[in-house]
Design a protein around this motif. Structure first.
Motif, PDB file in Angstrom:
ATOM      1  N   ALA A  21      40.264   2.496  47.191  1.00 17.96           N
ATOM      2  CA  ALA A  21      39.013   2.207  47.898  1.00 17.96           C
ATOM      3  C   ALA A  21      38.625   0.737  47.721  1.00 17.96           C
ATOM      4  CB  ALA A  21      37.898   3.121  47.400  1.00 17.96           C
ATOM      5  N   LEU A  22      38.775   0.214  46.510  1.00 18.68           N
ATOM      6  CA  LEU A  22      38.471  -1.196  46.267  1.00 18.68           C
ATOM      7  C   LEU A  22      39.380  -2.101  47.089  1.00 18.68           C
ATOM      8  CD1 LEU A  22      37.797  -1.329  42.425  1.00 18.68           C
ATOM      9  CD2 LEU A  22      36.181  -1.787  44.260  1.00 18.68           C
ATOM     10  N   GLY A  55      32.185  -5.708  32.852  1.00 21.28           N
ATOM     11  CA  GLY A  55      32.389  -4.323  32.458  1.00 21.28           C
ATOM     12  C   GLY A  55      33.382  -3.616  33.357  1.00 21.28           C
ATOM     13  N   ALA A  56      33.888  -4.300  34.362  1.00 17.95           N
ATOM     14  CA  ALA A  56      34.884  -3.724  35.265  1.00 17.95           C
ATOM     15  C   ALA A  56      36.278  -3.837  34.643  1.00 17.95           C
ATOM     16  CB  ALA A  56      34.855  -4.446  36.612  1.00 17.95           C
ATOM     17  N   LEU A  57      37.210  -3.101  35.205  1.00 19.64           N
ATOM     18  CA  LEU A  57      38.597  -3.184  34.750  1.00 19.64           C
ATOM     19  C   LEU A  57      39.215  -4.504  35.208  1.00 19.64           C
ATOM     20  CD1 LEU A  57      39.660   0.479  35.564  1.00 19.64           C
ATOM     21  CD2 LEU A  57      39.245  -0.491  33.291  1.00 19.64           C
ATOM     22  N   ARG A  62      40.140  -9.190  38.906  1.00 23.99           N
ATOM     23  CA  ARG A  62      41.118 -10.089  39.537  1.00 23.99           C
ATOM     24  C   ARG A  62      41.126  -9.925  41.057  1.00 23.99           C
ATOM     25  NH1 ARG A  62      44.644 -12.852  36.453  1.00 23.99           N
ATOM     26  NH2 ARG A  62      46.186 -12.898  38.111  1.00 23.99           N
ATOM     27  N   LEU A  63      41.000  -8.694  41.511  1.00 20.22           N
ATOM     28  CA  LEU A  63      41.002  -8.415  42.950  1.00 20.22           C
ATOM     29  C   LEU A  63      39.857  -9.147  43.647  1.00 20.22           C
ATOM     30  CD1 LEU A  63      42.544  -6.555  44.979  1.00 20.22           C
ATOM     31  CD2 LEU A  63      40.794  -4.837  44.536  1.00 20.22           C
ATOM     32  N   ALA A  80      36.775  -4.593  30.853  1.00 20.02           N
ATOM     33  CA  ALA A  80      36.437  -3.354  30.145  1.00 20.02           C
ATOM     34  C   ALA A  80      37.484  -2.954  29.113  1.00 20.02           C
ATOM     35  CB  ALA A  80      36.244  -2.219  31.155  1.00 20.02           C
ATOM     36  N   GLU A  81      38.749  -3.155  29.438  1.00 24.13           N
ATOM     37  CA  GLU A  81      39.792  -2.709  28.503  1.00 24.13           C
ATOM     38  C   GLU A  81      39.955  -3.621  27.286  1.00 24.13           C
ATOM     39  OE1 GLU A  81      42.140  -3.507  32.337  1.00 24.13           O
ATOM     40  OE2 GLU A  81      40.045  -3.687  31.777  1.00 24.13           O
ATOM     41  N   ASP A  82      39.236  -4.733  27.266  1.00 27.34           N
ATOM     42  CA  ASP A  82      39.314  -5.674  26.142  1.00 27.34           C
ATOM     43  C   ASP A  82      38.324  -5.370  25.022  1.00 27.34           C
ATOM     44  OD1 ASP A  82      41.305  -7.306  27.361  1.00 27.34           O
ATOM     45  OD2 ASP A  82      39.738  -8.221  28.603  1.00 27.34           O
TER      46      ASP A  82
END
Length: 174
Positions: A21-22, A55-57, A62-63, A80-82
């Motif tokens: 979707a993004l 807070g996003a992935l 990057r997108l 978020a994953e950091d």
């Protein structure tokens, strides 16, 4: 009560659907808030290192940043994953400042000389707890909601340039 359990397979499917979707949104064209691209380009032109503290992935960040033509503008991306704890916890901003320092020869800048630009109360709280100067922008919340938390609030980044950010840091650190 009322909570549903999500299986790992169902979570994977939802994450894939979100990513698709993004991508469709980006393919239709991403618009930034007024003044964002110009401000980022001005700061990069002056050699000011920039970070994204989101807070996003990472792939989502990057997108969107790439769609705006700004991928090379940010020396650091904290996603978020950091981090173990998301905003309003200060971990995202603290890590961004630490990583900027590593790129600047190993000495992290003092957070009070870094400016966070935020448009949510949660983001502002995170940056403040990490010790940063905070510029609130009324993209998502009203000035009345942001003013009690931010050091300064503007209606648009069109009002902001490197000089105003420098003034803000000096004013806060008096």
């Amino acid at each position: 009560e009322g909570q549903r359990t999500l299986t790992p397979d169902a979570l994977d499917r939802l994450m894939l659907q979100k990513a698709e979707a993004l991508q469709r949104l980006v393919d239709c064209g991403v618009k930034s808030f007024a003044g964002v691209v110009e401000l980022v380009r001005e700061l990069v032109g002056k050699g000011i290192p920039l970070a994204v503290a989101s807070g996003a992935l990472r792939h989502e960040v990057r997108l969107f940043v790439n769609a705006l033509g700004l991928l090379d503008a940010f020396s650091v991306v904290v996603a978020a994953e950091d981090v173990a704890r998301s905003k309003p916890d200060p971990e995202t901003y603290a890590l961004a400042v630490e990583r900027l320092g590593a790129l600047m020869g190993g000495t992290a800048p003092l957070p009070r000389f870094c400016v966070a630009i935020e448009d949510t109360v949660t983001g502002i709280e995170s940056a403040r707890k990490a010790g940063l100067v905070v510029l609130g922008v009324t993209n998502s919340y009203s000035a009345a909601e942001l003013k009690p938390h931010a050091d300064c609030v503007v209606a648009s980044l069109e009002e902001v340039g490197a000089d105003k950010l420098s003034w803000l840091v000096q004013a806060v650190n008096r």
